[in-house]
Design an enzyme around this catalytic site. Sequence first.
Site, PDB file in Angstrom:
ATOM      1  N   THR A 132       0.894  -1.202  -0.014  1.00  0.00           N
ATOM      2  CA  THR A 132       0.016  -0.080  -0.105  1.00  0.00           C
ATOM      3  C   THR A 132       0.914   1.199   0.051  1.00  0.00           C
ATOM      4  OG1 THR A 132      -1.561   1.156   1.321  1.00  0.00           O
ATOM      5  CG2 THR A 132      -0.164  -0.159   2.551  1.00  0.00           C
ATOM      6  N   ASP A 133       0.261   2.579  -0.360  1.00  0.00           N
ATOM      7  CA  ASP A 133       1.098   3.804  -0.162  1.00  0.00           C
ATOM      8  C   ASP A 133       1.241   4.081   1.184  1.00  0.00           C
ATOM      9  OD1 ASP A 133      -1.769   4.367   0.163  1.00  0.00           O
ATOM     10  OD2 ASP A 133      -1.861   5.764  -1.641  1.00  0.00           O
ATOM     11  N   GLU A 134       0.206   3.594   2.260  1.00  0.00           N
ATOM     12  CA  GLU A 134       0.352   4.143   3.502  1.00  0.00           C
ATOM     13  C   GLU A 134       1.615   3.936   3.961  1.00  0.00           C
ATOM     14  OE1 GLU A 134      -3.157   3.549   5.775  1.00  0.00           O
ATOM     15  OE2 GLU A 134      -4.447   3.813   4.320  1.00  0.00           O
ATOM     16  N   TYR A 158      -1.848  -0.340  10.976  1.00  0.00           N
ATOM     17  CA  TYR A 158      -1.878  -0.929   9.601  1.00  0.00           C
ATOM     18  C   TYR A 158      -1.001  -0.516   8.733  1.00  0.00           C
ATOM     19  CZ  TYR A 158      -3.283  -1.541   4.736  1.00  0.00           C
ATOM     20  OH  TYR A 158      -3.420  -1.911   3.468  1.00  0.00           O
ATOM     21  N   LYS A 162       2.195  -3.261   7.377  1.00  0.00           N
ATOM     22  CA  LYS A 162       2.205  -3.547   5.958  1.00  0.00           C
ATOM     23  C   LYS A 162       3.651  -3.217   5.801  1.00  0.00           C
ATOM     24  CE  LYS A 162      -0.056  -4.585   3.055  1.00  0.00           C
ATOM     25  NZ  LYS A 162      -0.523  -6.036   2.578  1.00  0.00           N
TER      26      LYS A 162
HETATM   27  P1  NAD Z   1      -9.871  -6.957   2.121  1.00  0.00           P
HETATM   28  O1  NAD Z   1      -9.877  -6.885   3.717  1.00  0.00           O
HETATM   29  O2  NAD Z   1     -10.962  -6.687   1.672  1.00  0.00           O
HETATM   30  O3  NAD Z   1      -9.610  -8.659   2.189  1.00  0.00           O
HETATM   31  C1  NAD Z   1      -8.563  -9.289   2.862  1.00  0.00           C
HETATM   32  C2  NAD Z   1      -8.634 -10.979   2.574  1.00  0.00           C
HETATM   33  O4  NAD Z   1      -7.688 -11.425   3.339  1.00  0.00           O
HETATM   34  C3  NAD Z   1     -10.247 -11.316   3.104  1.00  0.00           C
HETATM   35  O5  NAD Z   1     -10.478 -12.247   2.272  1.00  0.00           O
HETATM   36  C4  NAD Z   1      -9.563 -12.272   4.310  1.00  0.00           C
HETATM   37  O6  NAD Z   1     -10.509 -13.320   4.640  1.00  0.00           O
HETATM   38  C5  NAD Z   1      -8.204 -12.495   4.040  1.00  0.00           C
HETATM   39  N1  NAD Z   1      -7.267 -12.811   5.060  1.00  0.00           N
HETATM   40  C6  NAD Z   1      -7.064 -11.986   6.362  1.00  0.00           C
HETATM   41  N2  NAD Z   1      -6.274 -12.473   7.075  1.00  0.00           N
HETATM   42  C7  NAD Z   1      -5.821 -14.001   6.491  1.00  0.00           C
HETATM   43  C8  NAD Z   1      -5.070 -14.989   6.992  1.00  0.00           C
HETATM   44  N3  NAD Z   1      -4.344 -14.825   7.862  1.00  0.00           N
HETATM   45  N4  NAD Z   1      -4.666 -16.022   6.040  1.00  0.00           N
HETATM   46  C9  NAD Z   1      -5.711 -16.031   5.087  1.00  0.00           C
HETATM   47  N5  NAD Z   1      -6.399 -15.122   4.303  1.00  0.00           N
HETATM   48  C10 NAD Z   1      -6.737 -13.904   5.512  1.00  0.00           C
HETATM   49  O7  NAD Z   1      -8.501  -6.439   1.844  1.00  0.00           O
HETATM   50  P2  NAD Z   1      -8.437  -5.589   0.340  1.00  0.00           P
HETATM   51  O8  NAD Z   1      -8.865  -4.275   0.427  1.00  0.00           O
HETATM   52  O9  NAD Z   1      -9.044  -6.670  -0.523  1.00  0.00           O
HETATM   53  O10 NAD Z   1      -6.846  -5.523   0.447  1.00  0.00           O
HETATM   54  C11 NAD Z   1      -6.047  -6.665  -0.274  1.00  0.00           C
HETATM   55  C12 NAD Z   1      -4.398  -6.369  -0.005  1.00  0.00           C
HETATM   56  O11 NAD Z   1      -4.125  -5.136  -0.964  1.00  0.00           O
HETATM   57  C13 NAD Z   1      -4.127  -6.058   1.292  1.00  0.00           C
HETATM   58  O12 NAD Z   1      -2.900  -6.799   1.483  1.00  0.00           O
HETATM   59  C14 NAD Z   1      -4.019  -4.634   1.452  1.00  0.00           C
HETATM   60  O13 NAD Z   1      -3.164  -4.132   2.353  1.00  0.00           O
HETATM   61  C15 NAD Z   1      -3.588  -4.276   0.159  1.00  0.00           C
HETATM   62  N6  NAD Z   1      -4.074  -2.906  -0.416  1.00  0.00           N
HETATM   63  C16 NAD Z   1      -5.255  -2.531  -0.340  1.00  0.00           C
HETATM   64  C17 NAD Z   1      -5.737  -1.298  -0.971  1.00  0.00           C
HETATM   65  C18 NAD Z   1      -7.277  -0.804  -0.747  1.00  0.00           C
HETATM   66  O14 NAD Z   1      -7.551   0.352  -1.253  1.00  0.00           O
HETATM   67  N7  NAD Z   1      -8.048  -1.621  -0.329  1.00  0.00           N
HETATM   68  C19 NAD Z   1      -4.944  -0.522  -1.366  1.00  0.00           C
HETATM   69  C20 NAD Z   1      -3.661  -0.905  -1.488  1.00  0.00           C
HETATM   70  C21 NAD Z   1      -3.172  -2.062  -0.933  1.00  0.00           C
HETATM   71  O1  DAU Z   2      -4.247   3.957   0.518  1.00  0.00           O
HETATM   72  C1  DAU Z   2      -4.257   2.569   0.422  1.00  0.00           C
HETATM   73  C2  DAU Z   2      -5.388   2.210   1.456  1.00  0.00           C
HETATM   74  O2  DAU Z   2      -6.441   2.668   1.504  1.00  0.00           O
HETATM   75  C3  DAU Z   2      -5.015   0.701   1.911  1.00  0.00           C
HETATM   76  O3  DAU Z   2      -3.908   0.288   2.397  1.00  0.00           O
HETATM   77  C4  DAU Z   2      -6.145   0.147   2.866  1.00  0.00           C
HETATM   78  O4  DAU Z   2      -6.451  -1.213   3.114  1.00  0.00           O
HETATM   79  C5  DAU Z   2      -7.525   0.881   2.787  1.00  0.00           C
HETATM   80  O5  DAU Z   2      -8.456   0.520   3.727  1.00  0.00           O
HETATM   81  C6  DAU Z   2      -7.634   2.231   2.476  1.00  0.00           C
HETATM   82  O6  DAU Z   2      -7.245   3.005   3.641  1.00  0.00           O
HETATM   83  P1  DAU Z   2      -7.882   4.366   3.777  1.00  0.00           P
HETATM   84  O7  DAU Z   2      -7.685   4.631   5.360  1.00  0.00           O
HETATM   85  O8  DAU Z   2      -7.293   5.465   3.007  1.00  0.00           O
HETATM   86  O9  DAU Z   2      -9.115   4.272   3.372  1.00  0.00           O
HETATM   87  P2  DAU Z   2     -10.860   4.497   4.137  1.00  0.00           P
HETATM   88  O10 DAU Z   2     -11.890   3.966   3.219  1.00  0.00           O
HETATM   89  O11 DAU Z   2     -10.841   3.907   5.769  1.00  0.00           O
HETATM   90  O12 DAU Z   2     -10.675   5.891   4.372  1.00  0.00           O
HETATM   91  C7  DAU Z   2     -10.616   6.814   3.070  1.00  0.00           C
HETATM   92  C8  DAU Z   2     -10.619   8.208   3.650  1.00  0.00           C
HETATM   93  O13 DAU Z   2     -11.777   8.503   4.124  1.00  0.00           O
HETATM   94  C9  DAU Z   2      -9.636   8.449   5.148  1.00  0.00           C
HETATM   95  O14 DAU Z   2      -8.961   9.702   4.924  1.00  0.00           O
HETATM   96  C10 DAU Z   2     -10.620   8.203   6.238  1.00  0.00           C
HETATM   97  C11 DAU Z   2     -11.903   8.777   5.817  1.00  0.00           C
HETATM   98  N1  DAU Z   2     -13.255   8.261   6.147  1.00  0.00           N
HETATM   99  C12 DAU Z   2     -13.035   6.674   6.428  1.00  0.00           C
HETATM  100  C13 DAU Z   2     -14.237   6.268   6.875  1.00  0.00           C
HETATM  101  C14 DAU Z   2     -14.425   4.570   6.964  1.00  0.00           C
HETATM  102  C15 DAU Z   2     -14.102   9.094   6.657  1.00  0.00           C
HETATM  103  O15 DAU Z   2     -13.954  10.358   6.604  1.00  0.00           O
HETATM  104  N2  DAU Z   2     -15.274   8.400   7.200  1.00  0.00           N
HETATM  105  C16 DAU Z   2     -15.322   7.215   7.458  1.00  0.00           C
HETATM  106  O16 DAU Z   2     -16.319   6.620   7.960  1.00  0.00           O
END
Ligand code: NAD
Ligand code: DAU
Length: 373
Positions: A132-134, A158, A162
């Site tokens: 992730t970018d975080e 988190y 990562k």
């Molecule tokens: P998500 O939370 O929707 O899904 C995570 C999945 O991993 C689920 O199916 C869960 O059951 C499984 N899981 C959790 N713990 C596990 C374990 N111990 N063993 C096997 N499976 C397990 O997450 P997502 O949003 O789909 O993100 C997927 C990946 O991409 C993550 O590594 C996250 O850090 C990365 N990522 C997410 C975003 C985003 O915006 N959502 C952006 C950049 C990177």
């Molecule tokens: O940047 C990549 C990341 O993006 C991934 O690595 C994470 O897995 C993914 O969850 C996401 O993280 P963020 O914290 O950026 O996403 P989230 O949707 O939780 O929040 C997006 C923005 O919105 C953040 O600035 C917090 C804000 N937010 C979030 C929630 C849930 C609100 O203002 N209100 C809310 O209720």
Amino acid sequence: MILVTGGAGFIGSNFILDWLATKGTPVVNLDKLTYAGNPANLAAAAKDDRYVFVKGDIGDREFVGKILREHKPRAVVNFAAESHVDRSIHGPDAFVQTNVVGTFNLLEEARAYWSNLKEPERSDFRFLHVSTDEVYGSLGSNDPAFTETTSYSPNSPYAASKAASDHLVRAYHHTYGLPVITTNCSNNYGPFQFPEKLIPLAIVNAARGKPVPVYGDGLNVRDWLYVGDHCAGVRLALNKGRVGETYNIGGNAEKTNLEVVQSICAILDELRPLEAAIHDSRFTIHGSKPITRHSSLVTLVKDRPGHDRRYAMDARKIERELGWRARERFETGLRKTVHWYLDHMDWVDSVTSGAYRDWVELNYADREMGNRK
Ligand code: NAD
Ligand code: DAU
């Protein structure tokens, strides 16, 4: 055959569906099925004989070793993680367990499996780690976007978990020669995203006449990428990426959170005009006139602790080296996503169990959410 971990979550399930549609080789999906994992996301793949689902934990070394020896994948694509920042603030343990210890165990088993491969399978093997970018921390409003050489500066449990996993992946390449590639992506949105994250939460709440909570002043900035574009980037990195490299993936679509939720409300005004719902008590604030615009539901609430101000990704390396481009514009991707959620409210109801309601109570109870039902 490839082994995908966490393939029942948001990005993993989109990745597997894309993979089967565009690539064709078999996939084993190893997923623990936490609250975020839903086999229903892969209903379209369930009858495909190239798709195998295995329930299990990436931290269970014996089990992971067995799966690797049994299925002999040419690659591991590691999506499995705890992914929600707010949950990591309330309970960091699971994040350290899965994201750090789990990735470590997966790396150890992948290394053992890879060490025993013969050529050419040994040279062809890849361990692709999805990050992730975080991990790069927070930007000021005039700072340049994160590049692959920006130093790590994670701020939430988190992000720290990562970052730790990224470092382990890097070390396994430098120390043992494991052929790894890491991708770091910005915020994704699209179908199957669990409705705890901003975009699906805002769509579902606004469509149901509930407050749309925006943290702090609503001016935090995220760089949004449609999930299909992220999946295409991971596919490219897996097939053409240079071993030992990291690739940033981003949407070049920086928006404040207020801009995001206002855009969602405007789309809902068009698709579900509130005039039609004017006699619906869900859209009536006690003792006041019925609301006529979804944007009236937007409520500024108490900020997220340690809330990163701005993320932005410089994706020029993957564009230049691998020919990747984001195809979906934010405006069209968001519209598609709103349509998807409106058409799949049954999916939303099926994934938001009693445990989800407990989460909403825990995360939003002290944020003064307003008094709408
Ligand atoms: P998500 O939370 O929707 O899904 C995570 C999945 O991993 C689920 O199916 C869960 O059951 C499984 N899981 C959790 N713990 C596990 C374990 N111990 N063993 C096997 N499976 C397990 O997450 P997502 O949003 O789909 O993100 C997927 C990946 O991409 C993550 O590594 C996250 O850090 C990365 N990522 C997410 C975003 C985003 O915006 N959502 C952006 C950049 C990177
Ligand atoms: O940047 C990549 C990341 O993006 C991934 O690595 C994470 O897995 C993914 O969850 C996401 O993280 P963020 O914290 O950026 O996403 P989230 O949707 O939780 O929040 C997006 C923005 O919105 C953040 O600035 C917090 C804000 N937010 C979030 C929630 C849930 C609100 O203002 N209100 C809310 O209720």
